[in-house]
Design an enzyme around this catalytic site. Structure first.
Site, PDB file in Angstrom:
ATOM      1  N   HIS A  22       0.766  -1.142  -0.050  1.00 15.41           N
ATOM      2  CA  HIS A  22       0.028  -0.025   0.081  1.00 15.41           C
ATOM      3  C   HIS A  22       0.819   1.167   0.134  1.00 15.41           C
ATOM      4  CE1 HIS A  22      -2.783   3.001   2.426  1.00 15.41           C
ATOM      5  NE2 HIS A  22      -2.801   2.826   0.956  1.00 15.41           N
ATOM      6  N   ASP A  64      -4.780   4.008  -4.686  1.00 13.96           N
ATOM      7  CA  ASP A  64      -4.877   4.506  -3.300  1.00 13.96           C
ATOM      8  C   ASP A  64      -5.981   5.214  -2.995  1.00 13.96           C
ATOM      9  OD1 ASP A  64      -4.579   5.397  -0.757  1.00 13.96           O
ATOM     10  OD2 ASP A  64      -2.307   5.339  -0.972  1.00 13.96           O
ATOM     11  N   TYR A 113      10.089  13.232 -12.889  1.00 14.37           N
ATOM     12  CA  TYR A 113      11.155  12.362 -12.928  1.00 14.37           C
ATOM     13  C   TYR A 113      11.798  11.931 -11.531  1.00 14.37           C
ATOM     14  CZ  TYR A 113      11.992  13.434 -18.032  1.00 14.37           C
ATOM     15  OH  TYR A 113      11.924  13.417 -19.459  1.00 14.37           O
TER      16      TYR A 113
END
Length: 143
Positions: A22, A64, A113
């Protein structure tokens, strides 16, 4: 062979998806993305589109639900308000496949990035559409 698992997901990628916990993040990246230099674990799906990869991953991975932005894309450099067609396609897939759909959020290129470098893994696809990159934060599986 296994049932109900999208065939385009490699055994190694399935292992990473299963090993993620998670809050871990996965990047689905286009062919131009510097995946190998940014990834702790890099999986290649050459010849597969980022949109097909996203749909396959979302068949197994919950987003999530405890964070405001479980799906992040890269802003268009110099024009952050632009929504490239592939980003609209990502949103359509999230809306139809995710168990708790949310609007995709945007990150500036270098922030994207940096976030990708911290991801559990990066999936380098054969996607040639520009800005075909998305970060997903894994949710929980429960009753």
């Amino acid at each position: 062979m296994l049932r109900n698992i999208p065939a385009l997901l490699s055994p190694e990628l399935l292992h990473s998806l299963r090993a993620m916990g998670h809050g871990d993040e996965i990047v689905i990246a286009d062919a131009n993305f510097p995946a190998t230099s940014h990834a702790t674990r890099c999986h290649r799906l050459d010849g597969v589109s980022a949109t097909d990869t996203l749909a396959a991953v979302l068949a197994l991975l919950p987003l999530d639900g405890f964070v405001p932005d479980p799906a992040l894309v890269m802003e268009v450099v110099g024009d952050p308000d632009t929504v490239p067609p592939i980003i609209a396609a990502f949103q359509d897939i999230i809306d139809s496949k995710a168990d708790a759909p949310r609007p995709v959020a945007k990150l500036e290129r270098f922030a994207f990035y940096s976030r990708a470098k911290a991801a559990f893994c990066i999936v380098q696809t054969g996607e040639t559409r520009l800005y075909g990159n998305i970060i997903l934060k894994k949710g929980v599986i429960g009753p």
